[in-house]
Design a protein around this motif. Sequence first.
Motif, mmCIF file in Angstrom:
data_model
loop_
_atom_site.group_PDB
_atom_site.id
_atom_site.type_symbol
_atom_site.label_atom_id
_atom_site.label_comp_id
_atom_site.label_asym_id
_atom_site.label_seq_id
_atom_site.Cartn_x
_atom_site.Cartn_y
_atom_site.Cartn_z
ATOM 1 N N ASP A 84 14.116 -0.317 27.200
ATOM 2 C CA ASP A 84 12.882 -1.061 26.941
ATOM 3 C C ASP A 84 13.032 -2.197 25.936
ATOM 4 N N PHE A 85 14.017 -2.111 25.059
ATOM 5 C CA PHE A 85 14.216 -3.130 24.026
ATOM 6 C C PHE A 85 15.706 -3.467 23.905
ATOM 7 N N PRO A 86 16.319 -3.981 24.979
ATOM 8 C CA PRO A 86 17.771 -4.192 24.951
ATOM 9 C C PRO A 86 18.226 -5.142 23.851
ATOM 10 N N ARG A 87 17.455 -6.177 23.566
ATOM 11 C CA ARG A 87 17.845 -7.114 22.507
ATOM 12 C C ARG A 87 17.818 -6.417 21.150
ATOM 13 N N ALA A 88 16.796 -5.597 20.909
ATOM 14 C CA ALA A 88 16.715 -4.847 19.661
ATOM 15 C C ALA A 88 17.865 -3.855 19.555
ATOM 16 N N TYR A 89 18.184 -3.212 20.675
ATOM 17 C CA TYR A 89 19.295 -2.254 20.664
ATOM 18 C C TYR A 89 20.595 -2.935 20.263
ATOM 19 N N GLU A 90 20.853 -4.102 20.813
ATOM 20 C CA GLU A 90 22.086 -4.819 20.469
ATOM 21 C C GLU A 90 22.105 -5.168 18.982
ATOM 22 N N ARG A 91 20.968 -5.579 18.437
ATOM 23 C CA ARG A 91 20.930 -5.887 16.995
ATOM 24 C C ARG A 91 21.166 -4.626 16.173
ATOM 25 N N LEU A 92 20.640 -3.503 16.594
ATOM 26 C CA LEU A 92 20.796 -2.257 15.843
ATOM 27 C C LEU A 92 22.224 -1.725 15.898
ATOM 28 N N CYS A 93 23.019 -2.254 16.797
ATOM 29 C CA CYS A 93 24.443 -1.890 16.856
ATOM 30 C C CYS A 93 25.284 -2.772 15.925
ATOM 31 N N GLN A 94 24.633 -3.697 15.219
ATOM 32 C CA GLN A 94 25.301 -4.559 14.239
ATOM 33 C C GLN A 94 24.906 -4.102 12.833
ATOM 34 N N PRO A 95 25.704 -4.441 11.815
ATOM 35 C CA PRO A 95 25.435 -3.913 10.469
ATOM 36 C C PRO A 95 24.113 -4.366 9.850
ATOM 37 N N HIS A 129 14.111 9.530 9.581
ATOM 38 C CA HIS A 129 15.354 9.033 8.980
ATOM 39 C C HIS A 129 16.456 10.045 9.253
ATOM 40 N N ASN A 130 17.643 9.764 8.751
ATOM 41 C CA ASN A 130 18.653 10.819 8.660
ATOM 42 C C ASN A 130 19.315 10.767 7.296
ATOM 43 N N ASP A 131 19.830 11.914 6.865
ATOM 44 C CA ASP A 131 20.233 12.073 5.471
ATOM 45 C C ASP A 131 21.515 11.323 5.129
ATOM 46 N N GLY A 132 22.352 11.036 6.128
ATOM 47 C CA GLY A 132 23.606 10.354 5.851
ATOM 48 C C GLY A 132 23.545 8.851 6.016
ATOM 49 N N ALA A 133 22.341 8.294 6.185
ATOM 50 C CA ALA A 133 22.219 6.872 6.499
ATOM 51 C C ALA A 133 22.917 5.985 5.478
ATOM 52 N N MET A 134 22.789 6.296 4.190
ATOM 53 C CA MET A 134 23.312 5.427 3.131
ATOM 54 C C MET A 134 24.675 5.845 2.608
ATOM 55 N N ARG A 135 25.337 6.802 3.295
ATOM 56 C CA ARG A 135 26.587 7.352 2.760
ATOM 57 C C ARG A 135 26.369 7.789 1.302
ATOM 58 N N GLN A 155 13.027 2.326 5.142
ATOM 59 C CA GLN A 155 12.677 2.019 3.757
ATOM 60 C C GLN A 155 13.871 1.443 3.011
ATOM 61 N N ARG A 156 15.026 2.058 3.176
ATOM 62 C CA ARG A 156 16.213 1.611 2.431
ATOM 63 C C ARG A 156 16.763 0.287 2.969
ATOM 64 N N ILE A 157 16.522 -0.013 4.249
ATOM 65 C CA ILE A 157 16.892 -1.323 4.786
ATOM 66 C C ILE A 157 15.987 -2.398 4.176
ATOM 67 N N TRP A 161 26.698 -1.079 3.900
ATOM 68 C CA TRP A 161 26.539 -1.833 5.139
ATOM 69 C C TRP A 161 27.033 -1.004 6.318
ATOM 70 N N ALA A 162 26.204 -0.896 7.350
ATOM 71 C CA ALA A 162 26.591 -0.147 8.545
ATOM 72 C C ALA A 162 25.603 -0.414 9.655
ATOM 73 N N PRO A 163 26.027 -0.275 10.914
ATOM 74 C CA PRO A 163 25.068 -0.355 12.029
ATOM 75 C C PRO A 163 24.161 0.871 12.032
ATOM 76 N N VAL A 164 22.974 0.705 12.586
ATOM 77 C CA VAL A 164 22.126 1.873 12.824
ATOM 78 C C VAL A 164 22.792 2.771 13.864
ATOM 79 N N PHE A 165 23.339 2.159 14.903
ATOM 80 C CA PHE A 165 24.075 2.906 15.931
ATOM 81 C C PHE A 165 25.538 2.491 15.882
ATOM 82 N N ASP A 166 26.368 3.356 15.345
ATOM 83 C CA ASP A 166 27.814 3.110 15.285
ATOM 84 C C ASP A 166 28.454 4.045 16.294
ATOM 85 N N LEU A 167 28.495 3.606 17.533
ATOM 86 C CA LEU A 167 28.832 4.494 18.640
ATOM 87 C C LEU A 167 30.256 4.335 19.146
ATOM 88 N N ALA A 168 30.994 3.395 18.568
ATOM 89 C CA ALA A 168 32.380 3.180 19.004
ATOM 90 C C ALA A 168 33.355 4.026 18.200
#
Length: 287
Positions: free
Chosen positions: A161-172, A117-123, A208-210, A190-197
Amino acid sequence: MSDVAIRSWSAAEIAAGDWTIDHRDDVDGLAAEIRDVLERGPGFAAVTGVPVDDLDTACARALAIVGVLGRPLPQGPERAPTLTWLIRDEGTSRFAADGAYEKGIYTSKSHDDLDIHNDGAMRPHGHEVDLFALLCVEAAMAGGENVFVSSGAVIDALRADFPRAYERLCQPFAFERSHVAYAGQDLVSWAPVFDLAAPRPRVRWNRQRIEMAPPVTGVPLTADDVSALDAMDAVLARPELRFRHTLARGELFVVDDARMLHGRTSFRDDPAAPTGRCLVRVLLARH
């Protein structure tokens, strides 16, 4: 800034790197060296030989060192916030008797294994966590190994390897955060797993928190959601990405929360020892 700014590191590359710093009393010089290692390394720096004669001294030294790197953020319950959170077994468990996740539990206060996990996931408490520090006051009698995974390596693997999953993980996704929400704050974030923009890329991961969010939001996880989460877990489980390290007494890890994900194996303390495994954690927002 795009996701190419998060460099990919394998476990072997991390192990071969030079990210260890000897402690010294020159706080400003030490902080400058930590910044340099954070910038050119995989996303963490380790300071060895930090004096931890007692818990108060350890907390004060952790704050003195990392307080130069950023603004320490309050942690813990609203009635008793602290800038130095103690990670140790206080008899709690993240699981209820039926195997479901316990609500309102600080998983850091258990001896359970902690998923990556990472500690800032849930703000937590509404804060954006940029860095966090862990100072080892005492190691466990057995277990308690930390596991680190480069978020850049995870992104690269998912995209390949999982482009469809990656695209979903870039959504909240919704993250349940009742244990880190003060009065009046939302119980989910609410936030994407990958907020890269964003100007500074963010990675937020805590499965767990999701999984705890749907009863709060009333929005169930879809099959595509679960498939994306499973793909993330599959990548995180790859041995070639998992760098393992057991913090020793007096060792201080300073970690970039967006570039490095982490977890921990379960541990066992010596019942005859005056203290068990204990880490001092400081969360930081960059100045």
